[in-house]
Design an enzyme around this catalytic site. Structure first.
Site, PDB file in Angstrom:
ATOM      1  N   LYS A   1       0.844  -1.206   0.000  1.00  0.00           N
ATOM      2  CA  LYS A   1       0.000   0.000   0.000  1.00  0.00           C
ATOM      3  C   LYS A   1       0.874   1.248   0.000  1.00  0.00           C
ATOM      4  O   LYS A   1       0.627   2.203  -0.724  1.00  0.00           O
ATOM      5  CB  LYS A   1      -0.904   0.038   1.240  1.00  0.00           C
ATOM      6  CG  LYS A   1      -2.040  -0.936   1.240  1.00  0.00           C
ATOM      7  CD  LYS A   1      -3.052  -0.637   2.337  1.00  0.00           C
ATOM      8  CE  LYS A   1      -2.534  -0.805   3.744  1.00  0.00           C
ATOM      9  NZ  LYS A   1      -2.191  -2.175   4.120  1.00  0.00           N
TER      10      LYS A   1
ATOM     11  N   CYS B   1     -12.712   1.650  16.745  1.00  0.00           N
ATOM     12  CA  CYS B   1     -11.402   1.046  16.528  1.00  0.00           C
ATOM     13  C   CYS B   1     -10.615   0.937  17.826  1.00  0.00           C
ATOM     14  O   CYS B   1     -10.251  -0.154  18.246  1.00  0.00           O
ATOM     15  CB  CYS B   1     -10.739   1.899  15.456  1.00  0.00           C
ATOM     16  SG  CYS B   1      -9.008   1.905  15.286  1.00  0.00           S
ATOM     17  N   MET B   2     -10.392   2.054  18.489  1.00  0.00           N
ATOM     18  CA  MET B   2      -9.527   2.037  19.669  1.00  0.00           C
ATOM     19  C   MET B   2     -10.245   2.330  20.980  1.00  0.00           C
ATOM     20  O   MET B   2      -9.617   2.331  22.032  1.00  0.00           O
ATOM     21  CB  MET B   2      -8.405   3.064  19.498  1.00  0.00           C
ATOM     22  CG  MET B   2      -7.458   2.778  18.367  1.00  0.00           C
ATOM     23  SD  MET B   2      -6.848   1.083  18.331  1.00  0.00           S
ATOM     24  CE  MET B   2      -5.857   1.051  19.820  1.00  0.00           C
TER      25      MET B   2
ATOM     26  N   MET C   1      -8.039  -5.295  16.917  1.00  0.00           N
ATOM     27  CA  MET C   1      -9.496  -5.232  16.765  1.00  0.00           C
ATOM     28  C   MET C   1     -10.267  -6.437  17.315  1.00  0.00           C
ATOM     29  O   MET C   1     -11.416  -6.298  17.690  1.00  0.00           O
ATOM     30  CB  MET C   1      -9.867  -4.983  15.311  1.00  0.00           C
ATOM     31  CG  MET C   1      -9.401  -3.639  14.819  1.00  0.00           C
ATOM     32  SD  MET C   1      -9.813  -2.303  15.949  1.00  0.00           S
ATOM     33  CE  MET C   1      -8.309  -1.368  15.916  1.00  0.00           C
TER      34      MET C   1
ATOM     35  N   GLY D   1      -5.300   1.043  14.882  1.00  0.00           N
ATOM     36  CA  GLY D   1      -5.684   0.732  13.515  1.00  0.00           C
ATOM     37  C   GLY D   1      -5.329   1.818  12.519  1.00  0.00           C
ATOM     38  O   GLY D   1      -4.942   1.538  11.395  1.00  0.00           O
ATOM     39  N   GLN D   2      -5.458   3.071  12.906  1.00  0.00           N
ATOM     40  CA  GLN D   2      -5.388   4.167  11.944  1.00  0.00           C
ATOM     41  C   GLN D   2      -4.126   5.010  12.145  1.00  0.00           C
ATOM     42  O   GLN D   2      -3.512   4.981  13.204  1.00  0.00           O
ATOM     43  CB  GLN D   2      -6.635   5.055  12.091  1.00  0.00           C
ATOM     44  CG  GLN D   2      -7.935   4.272  11.931  1.00  0.00           C
ATOM     45  CD  GLN D   2      -9.143   5.192  11.867  1.00  0.00           C
ATOM     46  OE1 GLN D   2      -9.417   5.770  10.841  1.00  0.00           O
ATOM     47  NE2 GLN D   2      -9.865   5.331  12.961  1.00  0.00           N
TER      48      GLN D   2
END
Lengths: 203, 856, 87
Positions: free
Chosen positions: B88, B183-184, B374, B411-412
Site C-alpha cells: 500500500k 477502533c480504539m 481489533m 488501527g489508523q
C-alpha cells in the site's frame, strides 16, 4: 454415435490441418494452456480448436489464440495477467474437451500447465516491501508458493518475506501473475509454460 | 448448436483461417521495459511524510517534479519503519491521482435522490460554505443537541485540534466523535481504567527484545505489515523466539505462528482469567511487582448489551463504569471459578493450550510481548478484555520492560495522535482531559484563553458514535458534518443507519449532511453538500502513530481544482457560524482562531501552512507544557489547592513543532536536556532518558527503585488497577436460525473502505473482490461451491457475497470472515450494532448470520 | 443456415487471379468470403455434413486460378451422420 466414428472424423480433420500447417506445428508457440494439458505436443496433436473448453470456462479465462500464433491460432490459451485460471474443483474445461487434449485432472493440485517464475530484480518483496500478493492469492498457498524469511542486509529490524515457488507443485494457473501488484517496468512474475519447458528441456 | 455458439464457432473459424492465411508465427510481445522520461533539468523536490494508511505510521519521502508526485519511498531515518513500506505504501503516490477526484463543491438539489450520486450541482465555495454555515447555525441556535461532527483517526492532529476547539469552545457542543470509536475506544477505556493515562507503555522497539510474541485478536501479518516484518526479524534471528496466535480463526498471522490457539464464545475473557487464577493459585505471579505497584478492584457485572437506544441511560447502562476496591485475596477468590476445565468449556480451547499460555506468564525469565487489536477492541466486552490482558501482564510482572509488556496496536494513522491525544471524542478534551472533570475544564479554559467556567456548558459528554447514528436514524440529528471517514460504509448495522430498514429509522434522508471528501464514496451519496478536500500531502499535517510517535508530513503538492485544506474549510464555516458571537467581551471567532485566521481576508495570517501549523502546535503543546501558560500552570500544580490533585500534564510533554521534522518523528513524552529533545520509548521504566527510558518523568513524579524499575506515576496512588472482569457471553449466540459467527476485518492490500486503495489499479487488481471465507465442510453441507453467490442474513440485514474456501482466512466450522473494503459488498448491512457498554465500541467480530445459497 | 457443419479454409490463388476467385467463390453453396491476405482468401463453408463440406471444398479446385485449398478448421458437432442425437 460410435466412438470409432468420432475418432475417424477427428483423424480426417487432423490430417487436413496438418497439411495446412506443416510449418507451424513444430511448437514455436509458448502459450499458457488450460488445466489438463499433458504436454504441448500432445495437446497440439489432439486439440481440434472446437472452442468447447473456452465456452465451458465460468470465469472467461480461456480464449482462442490469436492470428499471430500460427498453427496454434484458435487453440485455447490463457492470458494470466488478464484473467488467470481459477482451478475450478470440477474442471469444466477438461470435462468439455471432446478429444482428450485436456485430460487426467482430479484435484486442484493436478494441473501442470507450467510454473511461476519471479524476477528478483523487479519483485518488491525482494526489496523488503511487505507485499506477497502472489503468495496470499495462490490457490495452493504454502505449497506451490511458500514464504522464505530472509534477513535484510544492513537493517536489523526488517525481514524480507520472499515468495518462493515450488516448481513441482505449482499448477501454472497464473493467478499470481494476474494479481501481481507490480507492473513497472514489467510484471515480475510469469508462468513458464509447458511449451517453454519442453523447448528448454524442462528448465 | 445454439445461435450464440454458432456465432462463436464461426468467428473462431474465421480467426484461425485468417491467422493461417497471414502465415506469421510472431513471438509474444508487450513486455519491454518502459524507459523513464528524462527529467530535462527540472529538479526533483523531496519532502518528508508519513504513510496515509494504517497505525504503523511508516515514514516516507515524497519526490515531486513540476508540481506532481513522481515517487514515494520509505524514509530511512524514520525509526518506525527505517525505509520500508508495505505494498500500500509502495503505491502511495497513486492515491492522489484517480480520475474522479472531487474538485468542486457540490450542492444537492434533489433530496429525493439522496443515497445516489445523482441530484448534485457544482457550486462555488461561497455558496457551499454559506449553505453549510447557515444550516449549522440554524441548528445550533434552535437545539444544539441536534448537531454532530464525525471525525477520524485519519484526521491530522492539528485539524482535529482546531475542529475540537470549534465544537467544544465555539459551539459548546460535545456531539463530536471520531471513527476511532469503532477502533480504539475499548483500548482507551482499558488504559484509562487501569493506568489513568491513555497510552501504550511500550514501543515498536520492544519487538527487538521479546522472547515470546502473543497476538490476541490481531492479524498483524495483514493489518500491521511492517511491524510484522519486525516480528519476523526477531524470530528468524533468534530461533528460540516463539509466536502464539490467539484467535477465533486461522489468518496469515496464524500461518506463520508457532502455535495457533483458537477460541470462541468470548472465551478470551475466560482464558485470561484462568491464567490469572493459576498465577495466583500456583504462586507464580510476581509478588514484588504486585506489592509495589498494583491495586485491585471489581466493577459492575451482568451488564447486558446495548440492544436499545436508551441503554446508556438505563439503570445498568449508567453503572457500567463503576468500580470499587477489593483486596488481593478477594480478587483471587473471584478468579477461582476459572479452572482449566471451565475456561476450556467456555472457550472450546483445549486445556493443554491454555496451560501452555499460562506457563509463559508463570515464567519470570522470558520476555513476553502481547499485541492486541481489533479482535479485542471490537468486542461486546472489549474494555473488559483489555483489562484482562493488562491484568495477566501486570500480575506476572511482564510489564513495561523492553520486550516484556502488553502493547495495544492502533488501527489508523492518527488514532493515537488525533482522536486520542487531541480528544475529538464526545467525552474528552485535549491531552487526556475529560469534559466531566472540573479541573480539566478549567485547565482547557486557561490554555484556550476562555473566561473561567466558560466550558461548564459541556460538562456532560455528547453522543458517542453509535448513539450519534442511532439518533440520526431516529430523526434527532438535523446537521451532520463528517471528514476523513466513510461512515456510510464503515458503520455497523448499515441497514438501519442508511435508512433501509424500519420506516421510523429514516432520519438520514431528512438531516442536512455535509461530507468533506476527496473521492465520491457511499457517504457522499447521502450528502447535502460535498466539500472537496486536499488529501494527504496536498497540505501540511501530522499524525500520531501506535507507539506515541508524532510525525509531520509536509505539503508537497497543491490540491487539484478547487479542493481546499480542511483547516480552511473549518475556519470559513466557523467564522460564518460565529459571526457576531461574543465570548466575554471578545469576538468569538477571533478569540478562538484569530491568531491564525484573518476572517476578512478569508485566509490564514501566516505565510505558509508550515507557519500556521507551527503556531497552532505551540498552543496545542501548551497542554503538555503548562509552564508556557501561567494560568494553566497554576491549575496543573493545583496551586490554590482547589482540586486536591495535580494534573501532571508534562507527563505527555510534546516538543516544539520543528523538532518533529528534524528528527523524523518522536515518541512522546519528549524531554529537553541541554537544549536537545529526546523521545521516550519505554514509559514508566526507569533508565537513561537519552536511551529512551522515562527518566525525567519518574524523577519528577514517580519513585525510583521499585520492582522492575517501574513507576506508574500517572496512576492513582501510582498504582495501576487490576480490575476483575468476568466472562460474559457475546451479544449474539449462534442458534438454528443464525448458526454462523461472522467476523469482519482488514486485509493487506486495501485500506479500510477502499476509497483510496481501490483507486490504485495495482492494488485493486491484487485484491479485486471481497470474498466470504467459509470452512470447506460448511460449504459442502450447504451445497455451496467456490465462487457461488450467497446471501448472508442476520437479525440486522442481508448482503450478497461470493463464497470461497480458498480465501485469506481459514475459519473453523460455523465461523465466517469477510473484509469491509468493497462498497459493492456492503457487509455492514448485516453487522450488529451492539457495542461494549463501557467503551461504546461496536462488536464487528461476532454477528450471528445464516448463509443462503443463491440460485443461478 | 442455423445448423450444420462449419469449416474454415484458406484458398490459395495465383496472384493475378485472386480478385476473380474472390468474387466467384460466393457463388458456391455455403461459401462466404471473409478476407484476403495477399494471394490467400479466407472462407467459411457451411453445410449439412462433413462429407458435403468436403465435396464443396474439392469443387473449389475447379475455379480458375485456384492453386490450393487448405482446411483450417472443421466443426462437425451438428453433423447428424456423426452425432445422430446431437452433442
Amino acid at each position: 454415435m460410435s466412438a470409432g466414428k468420432v475418432i475417424a472424423g477427428l483423424a480426417a480433420v487432423l490430417v487436413a490441418a496438418e497439411g495446412a500447417f506443416a510449418v507451424a506445428a513444430n511448437g514455436s508457440s509458448k502459450l499458457l494452456r488450460p488445466p489438463g494439458i499433458q504436454g504441448e505436443a500432445d495437446f497440439m496433436a489432439r486439440c481440434i480448436k472446437c472452442g468447447k473448453c473456452i465456452e465451458a470456462c465460468p470465469y472467461a479465462s480461456l480464449h482462442a489464440a490469436g492470428p499471430a500464433e500460427g498453427a496454434a491460432a484458435g487453440t485455447p490459451c490463457i492470458d494470466a495477467r488478464e484473467q488467470a485460471c481459477r482451478l475450478c474443483k470440477d474442471f469444466p474445461c477438461v470435462a468439455a474437451c471432446p478429444t482428450g487434449a485436456l485430460r487426467d485432472v482430479a484435484e486442484r493440485s493436478d494441473p501442470k500447465a507450467g510454473y511461476a517464475r519471479i524476477d528478483e530484480e523487479v519483485c518488491i518483496a525482494y526489496q523488503g516491501y511487505r507485499c506477497e500478493v502472489c503468495y496470499r492469492i495462490c490457490p495452493l498457498i504454502d505449497q506451490a508458493i511458500t514464504l522464505d524469511f530472509q534477513a535484510m542486509e544492513n537493517d536489523d529490524i526488517h525481514t524480507k518475506f520472499i515468495p518462493t515457488i515450488n516448481k513441482d507443485v505449482c499448477t501454472g494457473c497464473g493467478l499470481c501473475v494476474e494479481r501481481c501488484a507490480v507492473d513497472e517496468p514489467y510484471v515480475p512474475i510469469r508462468i513458464v509454460t509447458r511449451a517453454e519447458q519442453e523447448r528448454d528441456g524442462g528448465r | 448448436m445454439s445461435i450464440s455458439r454458432r456465432n462463436f464457432v464461426k468467428s473462431a473459424a474465421i480467426a484461425m483461417a485468417t491467422a493461417a492465411a497471414a502465415g506469421s508465427v510472431a513471438s509474444m510481445t508487450g513486455c519491454a521495459p518502459k524507459v523513464n522520461e528524462p527529467i530535462n533539468g527540472d529538479s526533483v523536490k523531496k519532502t518528508l511524510a508519513v504513510c496515509r494508511f494504517c497505525g504503523c505510521g511508516c515514514g516516507v519521502i515524497v519526490e515531486t517534479l513540476r508540481g506532481k508526485v513522481v515517487s514515494v519511498y520509505g524514509d530511512p531515518e524514520n525509526d518506525s519503519n527505517r525505509g520500508l513500506n508495505c505494498v500500500k505504501g509502495y503505491y502511495l503516490s497513486k492515491i492522489l491521482y484517480a480520475e474522479d477526484r472531487l474538485t468542486k463543491p457540490l450542492i444537492r438539489e434533489d433530496n429525493s435522490l439522496k443515497g445516489t450520486d445523482e441530484g448534485f450541482r457544482e457550486a462555488t465555495w461561497t455558496e457551499a460554505l454559506d449553505l453549510v454555515a447557515s444550516k449549522l447555525r440554524e441548528t445550533w441556535k434552535a437545539d444544539k443537541s441536534r448537531l454532530a461532527y464525525w471525525g477520524s483517526g485519519q484526521q491530522p492532529i492539528l485539524e482535529g485540534y482546531a475542529t475540537s476547539k470549534f465544537w467544544k469552545a465555539g459551539l459548546r457542543s460535545n456531539n463530536i466523535d471520531p471513527n476511532a470509536r469503532l477502533c480504539m475506544a475499548s483500548a482507551v477505556v482499558g488504559f484509562m481504567n487501569v493506568f489513568q493515562t491513555d497510552e501504550p507503555a511500550g514501543c515498536y522497539a520492544d519487538i527487538d527484545h521479546a522472547d515470546v510474541f502473543i497476538t490476541w485478536g490481531a492479524n498483524m501479518a495483514e493489518a500491521h505489515p511492517m511491524l510484522y516484518s519486525r516480528v519476523m526479524t526477531r524470530k528468524i534471528s533468534n530461533p528460540k523466539v516463539k509466536h502464539y496466535d490467539v484467535s477465533t480463526l486461522g489468518t496469515r498471522t496464524g500461518a506463520t505462528a508457532d502455535k495457533v490457539i483458537l477460541f470462541g464464545n468470548n472465551g478470551d475473557l475466560a482464558i485470561t482469567n484462568c491464567i490469572a487464577n493459576y498465577l495466583i493459585k500456583n504462586k507464580t505471579y510476581d509478588k514484588r511487582f504486585v506489592e509495589a505497584h498494583l491495586q485491585f478492584k471489581k466493577g459492575t457485572e451482568n451488564i447486558g448489551n446495548a440492544d436499545n437506544d436508551g441503554y446508556d441511560k438505563s439503570e445498568i447502562g449508567q453503572k457500567v463504569d463503576a468500580t470499587e476496591s477489593i483486596t488481593f485475596e478477594e480478587y483471587a477468590k473471584r478468579l477461582e471459578p476459572y479452572t482449566w476445565e471451565y475456561a476450556s468449556k467456555i472457550s472450546g480451547t483445549p486445556v493443554e493450550d491454555i496451560k501452555e499460555l499460562y506457563e509463559l506468564f508463570a515464567n519470570p525469565d522470558i520476555k513476553i510481548l502481547s499485541f492486541w487489536t481489533m479482535g479485542v477492541n471490537q468486542h461486546n466486552r472489549g474494555t473488559w478484555m483489555n483489562h484482562n490482558l493488562h491484568n495477566i501482564h501486570l500480575l506476572s510482572g511482564h510489564y513495561c520492560k523492553p520486550g516484556d509488556t502488553g502493547f495495544s496496536l492502533t488501527g489508523q494513522p492518527s488514532a493515537c495522535g488525533t482522536a486520542r491525544e487531541v480528544g475529538t471524542f464526545c467525552h474528552r478534551l485535549p491531552a487526556d482531559l475529560v469534559v466531566a472533570n472540573p479541573q480539566h475544564r478549567r485547565y482547557t479554559e486557561a490554555v484556550w484563553n476562555l473566561p473561567e467556567n466558560y466550558l461548564e456548558d459541556i460538562a456532560t459528554p455528547g453522543f458517542h458514535t453509535t448513539k450519534m447514528f442511532r439518533e440520526l436514524s431516529n430523526g434527532n440529528i438535523d446537521f451532520l458534518w463528517s471528514a476523513n471517514n466513510n461512515w456510510a460504509q464503515s458503520m455497523s448495522n448499515l441497514t438501519r443507519f442508511l435508512g433501509r430498514g424500519a420506516e421510523d429509522k429514516r432520519g438520514i434522508f431528512d438531516a442536512f449532511i455535509v461530507v468533506s471528501e476527496v473521492y465520491p464514496t457511499i457517504s457522499t451519496k447521502y450528502a447535502n453538500v460535498v466539500l472537496p478536500s486536499a488529501m494527504w500531502i496536498e497540505r501540511e499535517g501530522a499524525f500520531g502513530n501506535g507507539e506515541r510517535r508524532t510525525a509531520v508530513f509536509e505539503k508537497a503538492v497543491d490540491p487539484p481544482g478547487d479542493a481546499m485544506w480542511d483547516m480552511w474549510q473549518l475556519m470559513e464555516v466557523a467564522k460564518r457560524v460565529l459571526q457576531d458571537e461574543k465570548i466575554g467581551q471578545e469576538d468569538a471567532f477571533d478569540l478562538l482562531f484569530g491568531q491564525w485566521y484573518d476572517k476578512d481576508a478569508a485566509d490564514f495570517k501566516q505565510e505558509s501552512q508550515r507557519e500556521v501549523c507551527k503556531s497552532m502546535w505551540e498552543e496545542y503543546r501548551t497542554f503538555s507544557n503548562p509552564d508556557l501558560n501561567p494560568r494553566a500552570a497554576a491549575i496543573n500544580s493545583d496551586k490554590d489547592e482547589k482540586f486536591g490533585a495535580k494534573l501532571k500534564m508534562e507527563a505527555k510533554q510534546l516538543a516544539p513543532y520543528e523538532e518533529y521534522i528534524y528528527q523524523h518523528g518522536m515518541t512522546w513524552p519528549v524531554r529537553e536536556i541541554d537544549g536537545k529533545w529526546y523521545p521516550t520509548k519505554w514509559r514508566f521504566a526507569y533508565g537513561d532518558q537519552k536511551e529512551g527510558y522515562d527518566q525525567i518523568g519518574i524523577e519528577k513524579y514517580g519513585d525510583k527503585g521499585l520492582a522492575g524499575d517501574a513507576s506508574f506515576y500517572k496512576s492513582a496512588d501510582h498504582k495501576p488497577s487490576v480490575v476483575f472482569r468476568p466472562w460474559e457471553p457475546p451479544a449474539e449466540v449462534p442458534d438454528d436460525e443464525y448458526p454462523f459467527v461472522f467476523c469482519t476485518g482488514r486485509l493487506l492490500e486495501h485500506w479500510h473502505t477502499g476509497t483510496m486503495t481501490r483507486r490504485v489499479p495495482a492494488l485493486d487488481n491484487a485484491l479485486p473482490e471481497a470474498l466470504l471465507d467459509m470452512n470447506p465442510l460448511d460449504m459442502e453441507a450447504l451445497g455451496i461451491k467456490d465462487g457461488d453467490r450467497v446471501k448472508l442474513v442476520s437479525r440486522w440485514g442481508e448482503v450478497e457475497i461470493t463464497a470461497s474456501s480458498a480465501g485469506r482466512t481459514q475459519p473453523p466450522q460455523k465461523y465466517l470472515f469477510a473484509p469491509f473494503f468493497a462498497e459493492e459488498t456492503l457487509i455492514n448491512l448485516v453487522q450488529q450494532e451492539m457495542y461494549c457498554p463501557l467503551s461504546k465500541e461496536p462488536d464487528y467480530k461476532k454477528t450471528c448470520v445464516r448463509v443462503e445459497k443463491l440460485q443461478g | 443456415m442455423d445448423h450444420g457443419v462449419i469449416s474454415s479454409l484458406v484458398v490459395e490463388t495465383a496472384p493475378e487471379y485472386t480478385q476473380a476467385v474472390a468474387s466467384e467463390l460466393p457463388q458456391k453453396p455455403g461459401v462466404e468470403v471473409h478476407g484476403i491476405e495477399g494471394y490467400k482468401i479466407v472462407i467459411t463453408i457451411e453445410s449439412e455434413t462433413v462429407d458435403e463440406s468436403h465435396d464443396i471444398a474439392n469443387g473449389l479446385m475447379d475455379i480458375t486460378g485456384v492453386i490450393g485449398v487448405n482446411l483450417v478448421y472443421l466443426n462437425f458437432e451438428d453433423d447428424k451422420t456423426i452425432y445422430p442425437d446431437g452433442v
